[in-house]
Enzyme design. Sequence first.
Site: not given
Length: 421
Positions: A241, A277-280, A316, A348-349, A377
């Site tokens: 986190g 538990e690092p990801g980012r 994101r 197309c959004e 991510y």
Amino acid sequence: QHCFTKSPDGFLYCEDTKVQDVLDSVEKRPFYLYSKPQITRNVDAYREALQGLSSIIGYAIKANNNLNILKHLRKLGCGAVLVSGNELRLALKAGFDPTKCIFNGNGKLLEDLVLAAEEGVFVNIDSEFDLENIVAASRISGKRVNVLLRINPDVDPQVHAYVATGNKNSKFGIRNEKLQWFLDAVKAYPNELKLVGAHCHLGSTITKVDIFRDAAVLMVNYIDQIRAQGFELNYLNIGGGLGIDYYHTGAVLPSPRDLIDTVRELVLSRDLNLIIEPGRSLIANTCCLVNRVTGVKTNGTKNFIVIDGSMSELIRPSLYGAYQHIELISPVPSDAEVSTFDVVGPVCESADFLGKDRELPTPDKGAGLVVHDAGAYCMSMASTYNLKMRPPEYWVEEDGSISKIRHGETFEDHLRFFEGL
Ligand code: LLP
């Protein structure tokens, strides 16, 4: 030292490689460009911070599941945090030591739990039915499972609601009023379950270490209570986190060392092994999404830079309103007008934007434009919406060479799903 730098004459570099040179030499489509040395430096920062503690760095595979990146992280000594059977299979394929792997999640499937039990990975208990499934998996595999209780400590991580997980009404973990029920249940299955620790994960993009400290104080209290009932648990898992500097303002954010130092004494005082538990914070800043400018247009009071990348490659900003820094990779003519642009893709959004209200010089068609901090991510959340196939990935190696680490998906790949129907 950070991998992406701008030279005084206005060229963006990844380590010592000009990003423009990469753009000119690869397939004409958006691509992710990583620095392998930056991945190493990020892991080193955690390893140095963890010195003096018995610990596992469980890299959260959901952040980025490129197999070559996983192998590199494994060689650097990381374990892995998994949230699906396929993430577990991929971790095994990448060679991760199963005893450094943690299987997390609020909806783990029985067949995946059986694989986890067979391989000997740590499993987090998330709910009553999850406990039943873990017991069943133990019986099917004939293996006793090392389990951690995922406790929901009700600490507000002060982040976007979509990435907050450790607060009272979240779908994850066990609330303290049910703790005794779970301890009794674990006691009832001595041949199936071995309680080895407690886990919490507060949320993602956290930029204040006090939040981790508050949670660790609560968690150590829970561990004291659980030990008082005769359990010999010795792992504290404080989840991942830690946030990163998406805004590139030069603001000093907490480092891995700040994070670890804030829990170090607590962990030592109870003689615990620490799991993080690092990801980012391991992978986000190692990568850019590199795009080409298709054209520039104005509607009403808005100016748009239209690029070939989109919310399909990088969702994101669209999904969380997240800010990711954007810049051009090469100098523009000195008379190029600087304006306020929305940077948008071709999907197309109206949700298809990579950045809003960015001050940028008016680029030429074909100019390279990067979205920074795209290692976490981004590719792992990419889709094929509008049949924009997932982009290729490259990294700059230690010796400056460029390697492709994942093929771009093709239209032919897509047609394969319909063969033989
Ligand atoms: N452990 C658990 C149990 C998690 O749920 C997560 C992330 C992590 C570790 C890794 O957290 P990190 O260190 O990466 O913050 N898609 C969102 C982020 C979702 C995070 C989900 N859980 C985004 O793009 O911001």
